[in-house]
Structures are given as structure tokens and as C-alpha cells.
Design a protein around this motif. Structure first.
Motif, short mmCIF file in Angstrom:
data_model
loop_
_atom_site.label_atom_id
_atom_site.label_comp_id
_atom_site.label_asym_id
_atom_site.label_seq_id
_atom_site.Cartn_x
_atom_site.Cartn_y
_atom_site.Cartn_z
N PRO A 49 1.25 -12.75 -1.38
CA PRO A 49 2.50 -14.03 -0.87
C PRO A 49 3.70 -13.22 -2.12
CG PRO A 49 0.71 -14.10 -2.42
CD PRO A 49 0.32 -12.24 -2.00
N PHE A 50 4.60 -11.85 -1.92
CA PHE A 50 5.60 -11.59 -2.01
C PHE A 50 6.76 -12.00 -1.27
CE2 PHE A 50 2.47 -8.20 -2.73
CZ PHE A 50 2.06 -8.20 -4.36
N LYS A 51 7.57 -12.96 -1.67
CA LYS A 51 8.59 -13.50 -2.00
C LYS A 51 9.72 -12.58 -0.94
CE LYS A 51 7.44 -18.59 -2.91
NZ LYS A 51 8.25 -19.55 -3.84
N ASP A 52 9.66 -11.31 -1.96
CA ASP A 52 10.87 -10.52 -2.38
C ASP A 52 10.73 -9.04 -1.00
OD1 ASP A 52 12.55 -12.30 -3.56
OD2 ASP A 52 12.02 -11.31 -5.17
N ILE A 53 9.22 -9.15 -0.32
CA ILE A 53 8.93 -8.56 0.55
C ILE A 53 8.89 -8.61 1.42
CG2 ILE A 53 7.54 -6.82 0.73
CD1 ILE A 53 8.43 -6.34 -2.18
N ASN A 54 10.28 -8.08 2.52
CA ASN A 54 10.44 -8.79 3.93
C ASN A 54 11.23 -7.01 4.27
OD1 ASN A 54 13.28 -9.22 3.06
ND2 ASN A 54 12.22 -11.84 2.40
N LYS A 55 11.39 -7.46 5.42
CA LYS A 55 12.29 -6.13 6.76
C LYS A 55 13.69 -5.90 6.09
CE LYS A 55 9.72 -5.70 10.39
NZ LYS A 55 9.57 -5.21 11.62
N GLY A 56 13.98 -7.44 5.80
CA GLY A 56 15.67 -7.75 5.27
C GLY A 56 15.56 -6.78 3.96
N ASN A 57 14.75 -6.81 2.39
CA ASN A 57 14.87 -6.69 1.92
C ASN A 57 14.45 -5.09 1.22
OD1 ASN A 57 15.66 -8.75 -0.05
ND2 ASN A 57 14.02 -9.56 -0.21
N ALA A 58 13.98 -4.32 2.29
CA ALA A 58 13.54 -3.02 2.27
C ALA A 58 14.45 -2.45 3.27
CB ALA A 58 12.53 -2.79 2.82
N ILE A 89 7.60 2.96 0.48
CA ILE A 89 8.53 2.83 1.24
C ILE A 89 8.89 4.01 0.65
CG2 ILE A 89 11.19 3.04 0.29
CD1 ILE A 89 11.71 0.15 0.35
N TYR A 90 8.96 5.15 2.14
CA TYR A 90 8.71 6.25 2.23
C TYR A 90 10.39 7.07 1.80
CZ TYR A 90 9.49 11.53 2.73
OH TYR A 90 8.96 12.82 2.81
N GLN A 91 10.58 8.01 0.36
CA GLN A 91 12.16 8.39 0.71
C GLN A 91 11.80 9.34 0.27
OE1 GLN A 91 14.20 6.64 -3.23
NE2 GLN A 91 11.78 5.95 -3.48
N PRO A 92 12.85 10.49 1.27
CA PRO A 92 13.36 11.65 1.54
C PRO A 92 12.75 12.27 0.25
CG PRO A 92 14.43 10.63 3.29
CD PRO A 92 14.03 9.71 1.53
N GLY A 93 11.83 13.12 -0.14
CA GLY A 93 11.88 13.80 -1.23
C GLY A 93 11.57 13.50 -2.38
N ARG A 94 11.18 12.30 -2.19
CA ARG A 94 10.73 11.86 -3.77
C ARG A 94 9.48 11.24 -3.26
NH1 ARG A 94 15.70 8.22 -6.33
NH2 ARG A 94 13.64 8.06 -7.80
N GLY A 95 9.06 10.72 -1.91
CA GLY A 95 7.33 10.28 -1.96
C GLY A 95 7.23 8.36 -1.19
N ILE A 96 6.24 7.97 -1.79
CA ILE A 96 6.29 7.02 -1.72
C ILE A 96 6.13 5.86 -3.18
CG2 ILE A 96 4.65 5.11 0.17
CD1 ILE A 96 3.76 8.34 1.20
N LEU A 97 7.03 4.87 -2.48
CA LEU A 97 6.97 3.79 -3.89
C LEU A 97 6.37 2.75 -2.77
CD1 LEU A 97 8.14 2.45 -6.01
CD2 LEU A 97 10.29 1.63 -4.31
N ARG A 98 5.52 2.03 -4.18
CA ARG A 98 3.82 1.17 -3.55
C ARG A 98 4.60 -0.51 -4.10
NH1 ARG A 98 1.24 6.64 -2.14
NH2 ARG A 98 0.19 5.91 -0.15
N GLN A 99 4.41 -0.78 -4.11
CA GLN A 99 5.50 -1.89 -4.77
C GLN A 99 3.80 -2.97 -4.25
OE1 GLN A 99 9.43 -3.02 -4.30
NE2 GLN A 99 8.76 -2.21 -2.04
N TYR A 100 2.55 -2.90 -5.02
CA TYR A 100 1.72 -3.86 -4.60
C TYR A 100 0.40 -3.60 -5.83
CZ TYR A 100 -0.46 -0.38 -1.83
OH TYR A 100 -0.42 0.62 -1.17
N PRO A 155 -3.40 -2.82 -7.47
CA PRO A 155 -4.64 -2.54 -6.69
C PRO A 155 -5.13 -4.26 -6.39
CG PRO A 155 -4.74 -1.36 -8.62
CD PRO A 155 -2.81 -2.04 -8.99
N ALA A 156 -5.23 -5.01 -7.19
CA ALA A 156 -5.83 -6.29 -6.27
C ALA A 156 -5.46 -7.11 -5.79
CB ALA A 156 -5.55 -6.83 -8.10
N VAL A 157 -4.78 -6.54 -4.81
CA VAL A 157 -3.80 -6.57 -3.91
C VAL A 157 -4.70 -5.81 -2.63
CG1 VAL A 157 -2.42 -6.79 -2.03
CG2 VAL A 157 -1.57 -7.64 -4.34
N ARG A 158 -4.57 -4.69 -2.90
CA ARG A 158 -6.03 -3.87 -1.77
C ARG A 158 -7.29 -4.36 -1.86
NH1 ARG A 158 -5.49 0.72 0.86
NH2 ARG A 158 -3.29 1.23 0.13
#
Length: 268
Positions: free
Chosen positions: A183-192, A94-105, A107-110
């Protein structure tokens, strides 16, 4: 399920937009802001649509976001606006204007995504017209340009890739595409969308989300009790959205109308 209303003909919808003190506007990209293209890189945002989004984002009444399955840098590059929110990879970034990117994962996932990508490339690389899109932490297998006889092979390869590399990963089917996600149940467009809604301060906030595919249903579900959800496409009982627009051209007309309806409510 009751028949949903056509958004452009609903005076109730536009009255709600007019009365709201603040509007959180969430937009899908492919199939919503742009027609679905044969290849992802060909889905270019029309300049007049970009101008509409830009104008809305400058109105203090709006918090504007684009919420996509694309990688965050890809969707930011395609839209090209700085002062809006972006959610990429279905909310993993998630990119927040003025604050940069929040990455919710982690390195193992990548690393797992890379292994799945290599397996799919080795197994399916011979199929003409098939495209494996590695988005760093999620993958999409596009078979729109492949012969329909390739679909069973795609299904088998996705199943085997998950079983061998990461059995807990999820796969889902959209419009001629298979999405493969961690397998992140809480990661989807709704929670974004909910994350972005929390950033909008004040009372009487009205969230609106427009999308066209299965992954957008999570955002529609969030807005069932409070908000406006709009499905892009033909009337269908398979979506829980409250309203519909027929196509990308309708979306453009809708954005233009809400710009006109609210132009005196904020500062452009």
C-alpha cells in the motif's frame, strides 16, 4: 477525450525530440519491447531491439530506462544492458548505473508477500494454466492460459488473501493478470519515471514514456503537461497517453527513427 495521434506520423513529435537538449526515455517491457507471452519467462527481447536501446543509451543526449512490474533482477537479466536505469516492481526497486539498487520497502513487506503467495498457491494451485508469479515484494496472478471460468475463483482468492494477511494491500487488473502490491501510494511507474528524470541534468529535458497497460497510466499522467506519452495498442479512450503505436514492431520502428533523427545531436 480527443483522438490521439499516431506517433510515427507526427512530425511535431519528432521536431520536439530534435529540439530537446536531453531526452529521458522510459520503456515498459512486456507488451512494449516484447510481445506478451503465454508465460513471463518466454518474453525474450529481440537482439535488434536490444541493439537499438544500447545505441541510444550511448548517445549523450539520452537517459534510457526500462520501467517494469517485473522484479529488478529479472528485468535487468532480460534486457542485459549495464548503463541504463531500471525500475522493477513498479518502482519499489530502482537500479542506478554505477550506484546499485535502491529498495524502497521494509523486510516486513517481503514477509507479507510470502504469506499472500502461500495462500494463493494453496487456494489456486489446482487450476490448470494459472501462474502465480512471486516477485518478492509484489505478486502477479496470470490467468491468460487458464479457462475463463477460473476468473471468479482468482478474484475471490486475491480478495481473501489480502483480507487475511494484509488488508491494506492493493490489487489491480491488467491484461489477463491481477497485480497485488503493497500500500505505497507514491510507488508507481510515474514516480519511478520522475525519480529518473531528476537524475538528468540540464535544461530543456524532454521525458518520453512508452507503455501498453493500466500500470503505465501513472507514467502517462506524469507527462500530461510536459513530455511525450505513447500508448502501445489499438486506439482507445481508456488511456491518457498523447500518442499511440500499434504494436511492438511499431515501437522498434519508433526507436530506430529517433536514433536516426538524433544521431548528430550526441556521441554514439
Amino acid at each position: 477525450m480527443p483522438k490521439r495521434a499516431y506517433a510515427l506520423s507526427s512530425e511535431m513529435l519528432f521536431t520536439s525530440l530534435k529540439k530537446a537538449s536531453h531526452i529521458v526515455l522510459g520503456l515498459d517491457y512486456d507488451g512494449t519491447l516484447t510481445p506478451i507471452a503465454k508465460r513471463p519467462e518466454l518474453a525474450r527481447l529481440a537482439e535488434d531491439t536490444r541493439d537499438l536501446i544500447k545505441t541510444l543509451s550511448r548517445n549523450h543526449k539520452f537517459t534510457v530506462s526500462v520501467i517494469s512490474g517485473r522484479a529488478i533482477n529479472d528485468i535487468r537479466r532480460l534486457v542485459g544492458l549495464r548503463n541504463i536505469y531500471y525500475a522493477g516492481n513498479h518502482g519499489l526497486e530502482i537500479y542506478q548505473p554505477g550506484r546499485g539498487i535502491l529498495r524502497q520497502y521494509s523486510p516486513a513487506v517481503r514477509r507479507q508477500a510470502g504469506k499472500i503467495n502461500r495462500y494463493l498457491a494453496e487456494t489456486l494451485g489446482h487450476i490448470k494454466g494459472l501462474l502465480i508469479e512471486n516477485k518478492g515484494i509484489t505478486l502477479s496472478v496470470h490467468y491468460r492460459n487458464a479457462h475463463r471460468s477460473a476468473v471468479p475463483a482468482v478474484q475471490r482468492a486475491v480478495h481473501h488473501a489480502k483480507r487475511l494477511v494484509a488488508p491494506e494491500w492493493h490489487s489491480s487488473y491488467g491484461k489477463k493478470v491481477v497485480e497485488i502490491k503493497p500500500p505505497f501510494k507514491d510507488i508507481n511507474k510515474g514516480n519511478a519515471l520522475k525519480f529518473i528524470m531528476r537524475k538528468a541534468s540540464g535544461q530543456n529535458v524532454l521525458p518520453v514514456f512508452i507503455g501498453d497497460d493500466i500500470t503505465d497510466e501513472d507514467a502517462f499522467s506524469v507527462l500530461r503537461k510536459k513530455g511525450i506519452s505513447i500508448y502501445v495498442g489499438r486506439q482507445t479512450n481508456e488511456s491518457c497517453a498523447g500518442f499511440y503505436l500499434r504494436d511492438v514492431s511499431d515501437v522498434k520502428r519508433f526507436l530506430k527513427r529517433i536514433m536516426e533523427e538524433t544521431k548528430n545531436d550526441g556521441i554514439y
